[in-house]
Design a protein around this motif. Structure first.
Motif, PDB file in Angstrom:
ATOM      1  N   ASP A  42       0.850  -1.194   0.000  1.00  0.00           N
ATOM      2  CA  ASP A  42       0.000   0.000   0.000  1.00  0.00           C
ATOM      3  C   ASP A  42       0.891   1.252   0.000  1.00  0.00           C
ATOM      4  N   CYS A  43       1.906   1.268   0.861  1.00  0.00           N
ATOM      5  CA  CYS A  43       2.813   2.430   0.927  1.00  0.00           C
ATOM      6  C   CYS A  43       3.512   2.614  -0.420  1.00  0.00           C
ATOM      7  N   CYS A  44       4.016   1.515  -0.996  1.00  0.00           N
ATOM      8  CA  CYS A  44       4.769   1.631  -2.264  1.00  0.00           C
ATOM      9  C   CYS A  44       3.874   2.155  -3.382  1.00  0.00           C
ATOM     10  N   GLU A  45       2.612   1.738  -3.360  1.00  0.00           N
ATOM     11  CA  GLU A  45       1.694   2.187  -4.421  1.00  0.00           C
ATOM     12  C   GLU A  45       1.474   3.712  -4.352  1.00  0.00           C
ATOM     13  N   ILE A  46       1.276   4.218  -3.146  1.00  0.00           N
ATOM     14  CA  ILE A  46       1.070   5.675  -3.018  1.00  0.00           C
ATOM     15  C   ILE A  46       2.386   6.406  -3.328  1.00  0.00           C
ATOM     16  N   LEU A  47       3.496   5.821  -2.890  1.00  0.00           N
ATOM     17  CA  LEU A  47       4.790   6.464  -3.149  1.00  0.00           C
ATOM     18  C   LEU A  47       5.102   6.543  -4.646  1.00  0.00           C
ATOM     19  N   ALA A  48       4.659   5.539  -5.403  1.00  0.00           N
ATOM     20  CA  ALA A  48       4.906   5.555  -6.850  1.00  0.00           C
ATOM     21  C   ALA A  48       4.263   6.793  -7.469  1.00  0.00           C
ATOM     22  N   ASP A  49       3.106   7.181  -6.933  1.00  0.00           N
ATOM     23  CA  ASP A  49       2.420   8.378  -7.424  1.00  0.00           C
ATOM     24  C   ASP A  49       3.171   9.644  -6.977  1.00  0.00           C
ATOM     25  N   VAL A  50       3.627   9.633  -5.730  1.00  0.00           N
ATOM     26  CA  VAL A  50       4.377  10.784  -5.210  1.00  0.00           C
ATOM     27  C   VAL A  50       5.663  10.986  -6.030  1.00  0.00           C
ATOM     28  N   PHE A  51       6.354   9.888  -6.321  1.00  0.00           N
ATOM     29  CA  PHE A  51       7.634   9.950  -7.060  1.00  0.00           C
ATOM     30  C   PHE A  51       7.421  10.073  -8.582  1.00  0.00           C
ATOM     31  N   GLN A  52       6.189   9.827  -9.031  1.00  0.00           N
ATOM     32  CA  GLN A  52       5.894   9.747 -10.469  1.00  0.00           C
ATOM     33  C   GLN A  52       6.871   8.788 -11.150  1.00  0.00           C
ATOM     34  N   THR A  53       6.867   7.552 -10.683  1.00  0.00           N
ATOM     35  CA  THR A  53       7.824   6.582 -11.212  1.00  0.00           C
ATOM     36  C   THR A  53       7.240   5.181 -11.339  1.00  0.00           C
ATOM     37  N   LYS A  54       7.859   4.427 -12.267  1.00  0.00           N
ATOM     38  CA  LYS A  54       7.555   2.998 -12.373  1.00  0.00           C
ATOM     39  C   LYS A  54       8.729   2.193 -11.821  1.00  0.00           C
ATOM     40  N   ASN A  55       9.773   2.886 -11.382  1.00  0.00           N
ATOM     41  CA  ASN A  55      10.939   2.204 -10.819  1.00  0.00           C
ATOM     42  C   ASN A  55      10.583   1.518  -9.492  1.00  0.00           C
ATOM     43  N   ASP A  56      11.484   0.628  -9.049  1.00  0.00           N
ATOM     44  CA  ASP A  56      11.289  -0.011  -7.744  1.00  0.00           C
ATOM     45  C   ASP A  56      11.356   1.036  -6.636  1.00  0.00           C
ATOM     46  N   ILE A  57      10.532   0.821  -5.617  1.00  0.00           N
ATOM     47  CA  ILE A  57      10.542   1.713  -4.444  1.00  0.00           C
ATOM     48  C   ILE A  57      10.895   0.910  -3.212  1.00  0.00           C
ATOM     49  N   PHE A  58      11.766   1.481  -2.386  1.00  0.00           N
ATOM     50  CA  PHE A  58      12.161   0.801  -1.148  1.00  0.00           C
ATOM     51  C   PHE A  58      11.958   1.730   0.034  1.00  0.00           C
ATOM     52  N   ILE A  59      11.688   1.113   1.172  1.00  0.00           N
ATOM     53  CA  ILE A  59      11.499   1.889   2.400  1.00  0.00           C
ATOM     54  C   ILE A  59      12.548   1.412   3.396  1.00  0.00           C
TER      55      ILE A  59
END
Ligand code: PLP
Length: 383
Positions: A42-59
């Motif tokens: 859930d966090c990664c999905e919202i972060l993808a919008d914040v970052f405007q990216t399709k790249n991998d996101i890590f926390i």
């Protein structure tokens, strides 16, 4: 003074919504269980919008600097050259981190001034594995031209590593469109979660740069993050209460919507600048071209003649508002008002009102009201 009443108007940590605080008091869960994985996704999905990216996101369980170090430590080694761009404290930090892992070719200019794109290109022509940029140089209140520098990085085949610590979640960051290979953000800034987590996006190209690195950091090994991330987990025990808080904070971001959030940040900072001008205060950044801008999340002002920025900070603190002073050699010379996270017009107006009282008591201005009026005129479009 009851400290629980203090209004934080500094460039992070920022006030955290009560629902975020409540979320953090939930009972612990198994970080290898389904509940954690659902929260992670859930966090990664919202972060993808914040970052405007399709790249991998890590926390990462660690503050913004941990993500900065992960970015450099994984992609840079031995004789690799990193062009580091410095016009403030955090540009300097990237340089110091890069020097631990590879060789730096720094471009150091006076703090608070804008970069000359031609000079940056000359540095890249000398050959570079990567280039680092602080998008919003929090220490001086300047927004650096990430899009233009991204183009230069691409042209010269350098990895583009962007510190979006005080823009992501409050200002426009087009990670994919600008060609950002690694972007990093801290939890305690525009996203308005408590401090202690950092989030980053990592491109395929950045992962390829890690392939021949046999000295990857251990705790900050992004390949380990990728392996675990594919299972919606983190490699080591995450700071679970902070994840609860982050998830709730990200839901607030989503409910507001990024466009509205960016507009609120930009309007808030514009109001503070208008107030500064009306009070006769000088903004600290020296903008020399059309590509650099005043920050949309923190406003740095020169301390008025004969008054230390630290005294202004102290007087404001005594009146229940925490603002920031200057860092390193700028201590005493400037003071900064943060307007990031969930900051509302009423918070800005109160801050300006109190600042006017402080400035009047210090003999800087003779009458009250001009600052509040100027800020009100900018903020009246926001509800
Ligand atoms: N980069 C920028 C632009 C910052 O403003 C900060 C913190 O203020 C950092 C990096 C460092 O982040 P942290 O203090 O979360 O390690």
């Amino acid at each position: 003074m009851d400290l629980e009443d203090t209004l934080l108007m500094m460039p992070g940590p920022v006030p955290v919504a009560p629902r975020v605080l409540r979320a953090m008091s939930k009972p612990m869960i198994n970080h290898r269980g389904a509940e954690f994985s659902a929260m992670y996704d859930d966090c990664c999905e919202i972060l993808a919008d914040v970052f405007q990216t399709k790249n991998d996101i890590f926390i990462i369980s660690g503050s913004g600097t941990a993500a900065m170090e992960a970015a450099i430590g994984c992609t840079v080694k031995n004789d690799d050259v990193v062009v580091t761009l410095e016009n403030g404290k955090f540009g300097e930090r990237f340089k110091d981190i890069a020097a631990r892992y590879g060789k730096v070719n720094p471009l150091e200019i006076e703090w608070g001034h804008s970069f000359d794109l031609g000079e940056i290109e000359k540095k890249l022509e000398e050959g570079a594995k990567a280039i680092t940029l602080v998008h919003n140089e929090t220490s001086v209140g300047i927004q650096n031209p990430a899009e233009q520098i991204g183009k230069l990085a691409k042209k010269h085949g350098a990895l583009f590593i962007l510190d979006g610590v005080t823009t992501l979640g409050g200002d426009t960051v087009k990670t994919d469109e600008w060609g950002v290979d690694i972007a990093v953000v801290g939890s305690q800034k525009c996203i308005a979660a408590p401090p202690g987590l950092s989030m980053m996006s990592v491109s395929k190209r950045a992962f390829e740069a890690m392939d021949d690195n046999d000295k990857l950091p251990y705790y900050l090994d992004l390949k380990a993050y990728k392996k675990s991330g594919d299972k919606s987990q983190t490699p080591y025990t995450p700071a679970v209460p902070l994840f609860f808080g982050l998830q709730e904070a990200l839901h607030i971001v989503k409910e507001e919507g990024m466009d509205a959030r960016i507009n609120r940040h930009a309007t808030g900072a514009a109001a503070i600048r208008a107030a500064a001008k009306a009070m006769g205060l000088e903004l600290f950044p020296q903008l020399n071209d059309e590509y650099s801008h005043y920050s949309n999340t923190v406003t740095a002002m020169k301390a008025p003649e004969g008054v230390s920025g630290n005294d202004i900070k102290k007087d404001m603190m005594a009146r229940g508002i925490t603002i920031a002073g200057g860092q390193s050699h700028l201590s005493g010379k400037i003071f900064r008002i943060g307007s990031m996270g969930n900051v509302q017009p009423k918070d800005i107006l109160l801050t300006i009102q109190e600042l006017e009282i402080v400035l009047k008591n210090r003999g800087v201005i003779s009458e009250l009201g001009a600052g509040v009026e100027a800020a009100s005129n900018v903020l009246d479009t926001l509800i």
